[in-house]
Design an enzyme around this catalytic site. Structure first.
Site: not given
Length: 254
Positions: A69, A114, A206-209
């Site tokens: 993603h 993912d 969110q952002g550590d994805s």
């Protein structure tokens, strides 16, 4: 009977959008502590326009594994990675991305499959700040202690990123417990390709994805999704590396 296919497709698309919106990709570590890159030398920052967008893990001097993603809306030419630094915006080594290989069955609505591979335009120089990590061959078990790392804010509703690398120690919970959590009420499936953690108000967000979930120096998970950040009854959900090990290895050298 006349079927209005436009209406059916529109309703299906709306349903997928609503499902995806309720599953938040991960942008930050909640209640994390500062960690030296020497203790997570496989950690990299994926960047677009010199801004950190996701994390990733170094598999070899020229190959990164991350979440699919993270790469959906960008071309390979737009990405660069920074490795070997405590800071996402300075230091270490910076290399452009040459090629992106996303799992062909990635589902943006459910976050199934993912996982993605990035091939770099040049090889990184390995040293004590920049090292590759081995893939786990077995998934972690309930109660196992794991660690997640990344850059970003430390509060659920904040958009400010931490300039320095953070980490949090978490615990694996069973897939059954994860499925029976708040996700059950929202009919969110936890598949065999996912693993879950809890952390006493600690979490990736969110952002550590795309970043690493590590146990015993091996990559066991890839930060994927969740509802909110460190919220009660909503565990963090990660891509199960052992489940995708063969796919990752087969695409690593392509």
């Amino acid at each position: 009977m006349i079927v209005n296919w436009t209406l059916i497709i529109s309703l299906q698309l709306l349903s997928a959008i609503k499902m995806a919106a309720s599953r938040s990709p991960r942008f930050r570590i909640v209640r994390g502590k500062i960690i030296s890159i020497k203790n997570a030398p496989w950690q990299v920052s994926l960047q677009v326009d010199r801004a950190h967008v996701c994390g990733g893990s170094l598999l070899s001097p020229s190959v990164i594994v991350t979440a699919a993603h993270c790469t959906q809306i960008y071309s390979a030419e737009e990405f660069r990675i920074r490795a070997g630094s405590n800071y996402w915006n300075s230091g270490g080594q910076v290399v452009q991305v040459k090629k992106i290989t996303e799992h062909p069955m990635f589902n943006a609505a459910t976050f199934e499959n993912d996982v993605a591979i990035l091939h770099l335009r040049a090889k990184l120089k390995l040293n004590r700040f920049t090292k590759s990590i081995h893939l786990a061959s077995k998934e972690p078990q309930e109660g196992d202690r794991v660690s997640v790392s990344g850059w970003g804010a430390t509060h659920d509703n904040s958009t400010n990123r931490s300039p320095v690398l953070l980490h949090a120690n978490l615990k694996i919970i069973s897939r059954q417990s994860c499925s029976a959590s708040g996700y059950a009420k929202k009919e969110r499936g936890i598949t065999s390709g996912m693993i879950c953690t809890s952390g006493n108000h600690k979490d990736a967000c969110q952002g550590d994805s795309g970043g690493p979930l590590v146990k015993g120096g091996k990559l066991v998970g890839i930060v994927s999704w969740g509802i909110g950040c460190a919220r009660k009854d909503y565990p963090g959900v990660y891509t199960n590396v052992a489940h995708y090990r063969n796919w990752i290895l087969s695409n690593k050298n392509n």
